[in-house]
Write a protein that holds these residues in place. Structure first.
Motif, PDB file in Angstrom:
ATOM      1  N   PHE A  25       0.863  -1.175   0.000  1.00 32.09           N
ATOM      2  CA  PHE A  25       0.000   0.000   0.000  1.00 32.09           C
ATOM      3  C   PHE A  25       0.904   1.230   0.000  1.00 32.09           C
ATOM      4  O   PHE A  25       1.762   1.369   0.855  1.00 32.09           O
ATOM      5  CB  PHE A  25      -0.897  -0.027   1.241  1.00 32.09           C
ATOM      6  CG  PHE A  25      -1.915   1.074   1.286  1.00 32.09           C
ATOM      7  CD1 PHE A  25      -3.008   1.056   0.437  1.00 32.09           C
ATOM      8  CD2 PHE A  25      -1.788   2.108   2.193  1.00 32.09           C
ATOM      9  CE1 PHE A  25      -3.961   2.071   0.486  1.00 32.09           C
ATOM     10  CE2 PHE A  25      -2.737   3.116   2.260  1.00 32.09           C
ATOM     11  CZ  PHE A  25      -3.826   3.097   1.401  1.00 32.09           C
ATOM     12  N   THR A  26       0.721   2.121  -0.970  1.00 33.87           N
ATOM     13  CA  THR A  26       1.632   3.249  -1.155  1.00 33.87           C
ATOM     14  C   THR A  26       0.915   4.579  -0.940  1.00 33.87           C
ATOM     15  O   THR A  26      -0.319   4.631  -0.849  1.00 33.87           O
ATOM     16  CB  THR A  26       2.220   3.245  -2.576  1.00 33.87           C
ATOM     17  OG1 THR A  26       1.144   3.489  -3.504  1.00 33.87           O
ATOM     18  CG2 THR A  26       2.908   1.917  -2.901  1.00 33.87           C
ATOM     19  N   VAL A  27       1.683   5.648  -0.911  1.00 35.02           N
ATOM     20  CA  VAL A  27       1.107   6.986  -0.796  1.00 35.02           C
ATOM     21  C   VAL A  27       0.217   7.276  -2.003  1.00 35.02           C
ATOM     22  O   VAL A  27      -0.810   7.951  -1.871  1.00 35.02           O
ATOM     23  CB  VAL A  27       2.206   8.063  -0.604  1.00 35.02           C
ATOM     24  CG1 VAL A  27       3.065   8.210  -1.835  1.00 35.02           C
ATOM     25  CG2 VAL A  27       1.597   9.396  -0.210  1.00 35.02           C
TER      26      VAL A  27
ATOM     27  N   ASP B 197       3.876  13.180   7.345  1.00 34.15           N
ATOM     28  CA  ASP B 197       3.828  13.267   8.800  1.00 34.15           C
ATOM     29  C   ASP B 197       2.917  14.386   9.291  1.00 34.15           C
ATOM     30  O   ASP B 197       2.988  14.788  10.452  1.00 34.15           O
ATOM     31  CB  ASP B 197       5.252  13.448   9.350  1.00 34.15           C
ATOM     32  CG  ASP B 197       6.122  12.243   9.018  1.00 34.15           C
ATOM     33  OD1 ASP B 197       5.670  11.104   9.255  1.00 34.15           O
ATOM     34  OD2 ASP B 197       7.232  12.427   8.498  1.00 34.15           O
ATOM     35  N   THR B 198       2.042  14.863   8.433  1.00 31.50           N
ATOM     36  CA  THR B 198       1.068  15.894   8.785  1.00 31.50           C
ATOM     37  C   THR B 198      -0.234  15.217   9.180  1.00 31.50           C
ATOM     38  O   THR B 198      -0.699  14.300   8.499  1.00 31.50           O
ATOM     39  CB  THR B 198       0.832  16.840   7.585  1.00 31.50           C
ATOM     40  OG1 THR B 198       2.091  17.368   7.159  1.00 31.50           O
ATOM     41  CG2 THR B 198      -0.102  17.968   7.949  1.00 31.50           C
TER      42      THR B 198
ATOM     43  N   PRO C 202      -0.700  10.298   7.257  1.00 27.59           N
ATOM     44  CA  PRO C 202      -0.605   9.371   6.121  1.00 27.59           C
ATOM     45  C   PRO C 202       0.431   8.269   6.345  1.00 27.59           C
ATOM     46  O   PRO C 202       0.168   7.099   6.051  1.00 27.59           O
ATOM     47  CB  PRO C 202      -0.224  10.286   4.956  1.00 27.59           C
ATOM     48  CG  PRO C 202      -0.850  11.599   5.315  1.00 27.59           C
ATOM     49  CD  PRO C 202      -0.659  11.707   6.804  1.00 27.59           C
ATOM     50  N   ARG C 203       1.601   8.619   6.886  1.00 30.27           N
ATOM     51  CA  ARG C 203       2.638   7.612   7.108  1.00 30.27           C
ATOM     52  C   ARG C 203       2.139   6.520   8.065  1.00 30.27           C
ATOM     53  O   ARG C 203       2.344   5.329   7.817  1.00 30.27           O
ATOM     54  CB  ARG C 203       3.908   8.243   7.666  1.00 30.27           C
ATOM     55  CG  ARG C 203       5.043   7.229   7.836  1.00 30.27           C
ATOM     56  CD  ARG C 203       6.307   7.852   8.438  1.00 30.27           C
ATOM     57  NE  ARG C 203       6.712   9.091   7.815  1.00 30.27           N
ATOM     58  CZ  ARG C 203       7.415   9.192   6.689  1.00 30.27           C
ATOM     59  NH1 ARG C 203       7.778   8.097   6.050  1.00 30.27           N
ATOM     60  NH2 ARG C 203       7.757  10.376   6.202  1.00 30.27           N
TER      61      ARG C 203
ATOM     62  N   ASP D 297       1.622   2.614   7.071  1.00 25.32           N
ATOM     63  CA  ASP D 297       2.319   1.576   7.839  1.00 25.32           C
ATOM     64  C   ASP D 297       1.340   0.554   8.413  1.00 25.32           C
ATOM     65  O   ASP D 297       1.605  -0.654   8.389  1.00 25.32           O
ATOM     66  CB  ASP D 297       3.146   2.202   8.971  1.00 25.32           C
ATOM     67  CG  ASP D 297       4.369   2.954   8.462  1.00 25.32           C
ATOM     68  OD1 ASP D 297       4.738   2.801   7.275  1.00 25.32           O
ATOM     69  OD2 ASP D 297       4.955   3.703   9.269  1.00 25.32           O
ATOM     70  N   ALA D 298       0.192   1.027   8.924  1.00 31.24           N
ATOM     71  CA  ALA D 298      -0.812   0.114   9.496  1.00 31.24           C
ATOM     72  C   ALA D 298      -1.387  -0.804   8.427  1.00 31.24           C
ATOM     73  O   ALA D 298      -1.565  -2.010   8.660  1.00 31.24           O
ATOM     74  CB  ALA D 298      -1.929   0.917  10.171  1.00 31.24           C
ATOM     75  N   VAL D 299      -1.674  -0.261   7.260  1.00 29.03           N
ATOM     76  CA  VAL D 299      -2.199  -1.078   6.158  1.00 29.03           C
ATOM     77  C   VAL D 299      -1.160  -2.102   5.722  1.00 29.03           C
ATOM     78  O   VAL D 299      -1.469  -3.290   5.558  1.00 29.03           O
ATOM     79  CB  VAL D 299      -2.657  -0.200   4.975  1.00 29.03           C
ATOM     80  CG1 VAL D 299      -2.988  -1.052   3.752  1.00 29.03           C
ATOM     81  CG2 VAL D 299      -3.853   0.651   5.379  1.00 29.03           C
TER      82      VAL D 299
END
Length: 89
Positions: free
Chosen positions: A6-8, A33-34, A72-73, A77-79
């Motif tokens: 899973f990507t940005v 990191d917002t 978002p990060r 990471d969780a996904v």
């Protein structure tokens, strides 16, 4: 069902589908990191985003994981952690 990482790019697409193209700020490498709230995404948009991620990637994200992932990060990471567990199973 999607597979792999899973990507940005995936997150950006799904957020725009869930919240609408004009809602919220762009999610990219500069905003990883917002907080979602600062980016303009509120809890309903995140719930819809979580549901879309679950359906598309075939994973389960409980509400705690979803709402503890405030950036978002953290959500990516969780996904990816769930995808890794799924691959091992």
């Amino acid at each position: 069902m999607a597979s792999g990482e899973f990507t940005v790019k995936d997150l950006r697409r799904i957020l725009h589908e869930a919240a609408g193209e004009g809602d919220g700020a762009a999610v990219d490498t500069n905003t990883m990191d917002t907080d979602f709230i600062e980016l303009g995404y509120e809890s309903l948009a995140l719930l819809e985003t979580g549901g879309r991620i679950e359906r598309e990637f075939g994973i389960q994200l409980d509400d705690e994981t979803l709402f503890d992932s405030t950036t978002p990060r953290a959500l990516i990471d969780a996904v990816n952690a769930q995808l890794t567990v799924q691959e091992v199973s």
